[in-house]
Write an enzyme that holds these catalytic residues in place. Structure first.
Site, mmCIF file in Angstrom:
data_model
loop_
_atom_site.group_PDB
_atom_site.id
_atom_site.type_symbol
_atom_site.label_atom_id
_atom_site.label_comp_id
_atom_site.label_asym_id
_atom_site.label_seq_id
_atom_site.Cartn_x
_atom_site.Cartn_y
_atom_site.Cartn_z
ATOM 1 N N HIS A 246 -23.987 -12.188 31.496
ATOM 2 C CA HIS A 246 -23.111 -13.239 30.625
ATOM 3 C C HIS A 246 -23.926 -14.504 30.480
ATOM 4 C CE1 HIS A 246 -20.170 -15.447 28.359
ATOM 5 N NE2 HIS A 246 -20.126 -16.326 29.522
ATOM 6 N N GLU B 28 -12.526 -13.838 26.767
ATOM 7 C CA GLU B 28 -13.487 -13.618 27.859
ATOM 8 C C GLU B 28 -12.852 -12.638 28.935
ATOM 9 O OE1 GLU B 28 -14.924 -17.571 28.919
ATOM 10 O OE2 GLU B 28 -16.352 -17.523 27.476
ATOM 11 N N GLN C 251 -16.207 -24.848 20.669
ATOM 12 C CA GLN C 251 -17.116 -25.217 22.015
ATOM 13 C C GLN C 251 -18.435 -25.638 21.669
ATOM 14 O OE1 GLN C 251 -17.092 -21.364 24.145
ATOM 15 N NE2 GLN C 251 -18.485 -22.209 25.819
HETATM 16 CA CA CA Z 1 -14.664 -18.568 30.943
#
Ligand code: CA
Length: 428
Positions: A146, A212, A253
């Site tokens: 990730h 997520e 974000q």
């Molecule tokens: Ca996270």
């Protein structure tokens, strides 16, 4: 303590459907109520039932164990967890023993068996609540795949991992107030976003709502300020694990995260499964941690510290079947949970019962094992087709995102149930 090899050959007198998450070997804890009784209680999952521990106490199941009256009438597991593993494991083992097939006969003087109609509540009649009062919440970033995918997309494919990443489990402190239980609807969050070519930010509902795929562990034994937990004794400080969806707004974000990291892109909602699977149930499914580069002594560990937990993510459009979009595994994590806890406390940061540490997005090495839409659709460039032929780059209004997790070995299975949320349009 009962040995796993023995336990895993046991059957129960409770009928347990094939592929049930709630086998005799699991017995996860939850907080539940029912439509006709709103009082929250501590329960244990078995097959398609919840064991009502308060009812069991009323029927003298715990005679000989010194519990205060109404101990199991509680809106969180924290008081129970605080009793310590010696007591909580003993209780779980007594219940496991009494649920064993051989001990469910008319002459076995087994309160659970004799009063099953009062003590075993069908799960379909139960309402599940957040299982713990979470004091503090920390989110790690422990999947190498990730971190590499995100670094590749947003920075530099040749230097995808930042220089600290292989030396310490990177994390940030999240917000506990917006952690919700599975089944809670979420509103699409609003915030500041700025297109790369725009001069100024604008205020709008996120266009890039994402999940997520994570798991979290619940701290079961606290520490004092100044103390630290080692990789060797970390599991003594962990009560159990849950599925965790760290909902994210990618456009918010991108604009907000420098230089201090995630804030409003993350704290509008994070969801967890209602069942806490205890570490003792997971012991049987331990595996080696992936090979690591040389780490400092306090992060070194011995033995198996990772867990073979199969993870799945589904998207369900409002009027269509759910579509499997990712298949991953907790064992892919580069940093194991013992290392996470050792690192978290190495500076003397104290831990409290009920604190939650999440893993970070759990991605595998193949594109179908990525743990977020950001990665699965590679920032929206490879949309995923749903069963109703609509495409998803990120999550739409009225979609439901469902995560499931389970361990399977030698035909034996224990599972985590699911964490599922329905997405509502932004609140006007
Ligand atoms: Ca996270």
């Amino acid at each position: 303590m009962l040995q796993n090899e023995d336990i895993f050959s046991w059957e129960s007198w409770v009928e347990i459907p094939k592929n049930s998450d709630f086998s005799l070997q699991n017995l996860p804890y939850c907080i539940f109520s029912t439509a006709d009784n709103h009082t929250k209680k501590i329960g244990i999952g078995i097959g398609e039932y919840v064991i009502d521990l308060h009812q069991a106490q009323e029927l003298n199941f715990f005679d000989g164990i010194d519990f205060p009256q109404n101990f199991f009438l509680n809106d969180a597991l924290n008081d129970f967890i605080s009793l310590g593993k010696v007591i909580t494991n003993t209780i779980r083992e007594i219940i496991m023993f009494d649920l064993k097939k051989e001990n469910g006969t008319a002459d076995s003087e087994n309160i659970l068996f004799d009063h099953q109609n009062q003590i075993l509540i069908p799960q379909k009649n139960a309402i599940f609540h957040l299982p713990v009062k979470i004091g503090d919440y920390t989110d790690f970033y422990s999947s190498r795949e990730h971190a590499t995918n995100v670094g590749t997309m947003f920075r530099d494919p040749n230097n995808a991992l930042l220089p600290n990443w292989l030396h310490l489990p990177v994390a940030y402190h999240g917000r506990a107030s917006s952690i919700i239980v599975s089944g809670t609807d979420i509103y699409r969050p609003k915030g500041q976003t700025k297109a790369p070519d725009a001069e100024k930010p604008i205020f709008q509902a996120t266009k890039l709502l994402d999940f997520e795929l994570e798991m979290g562990f619940i701290v079961g034994k606290g520490t004092d300020l100044g103390e630290n937990i080692t990789t060797e004794n970390a599991e003594e400080h962990i009560f159990g694990m849950v599925l965790f969806n760290d909902w994210s707004a990618r456009d918010i974000q991108t604009w907000e995260y420098v230089p201090l990291g995630p804030f409003l892109a993350k704290n509008f909602a994070s969801a967890m499964s209602p069942w806490v699977v205890v570490m003792e149930a997971l012991e049987y499914f331990k595996v080696e941690t992936p090979p690591q580069s040389e780490v400092l002594d306090y992060l070194k560990f011995k033995g198996k510290k990772s867990f073979d937990i199969q993870l799945e993510v589904f998207i369900k459009p409002q009027n269509s079947e759910e579509k499997l979009v990712s298949t991953s595994n907790h064992k892919f994590l580069y940093w194991n949970i013992s290392q996470q806890l050792a690192h978290h406390t190495v500076n003397g940061c104290n831990m409290n019962v009920g604190d939650l540490c999440a893993s970070g997005t759990i991605s595998g090495s193949t594109p179908d094992s990525y743990g977020s839409m950001l990665e699965l659709t590679w920032r929206g460039t490879k949309p995923i087709l749903m069963h109703d032929n609509t495409e998803r780059k990120f999550i739409n209004d009225y979609d439901t995102v469902i995560m499931r997790g389970f361990c399977e070995k030698n035909g034996k299975r224990i599972g985590f149930g699911e964490v599922s949320n329905f997405v509502l349009p932004a609140k006007s």
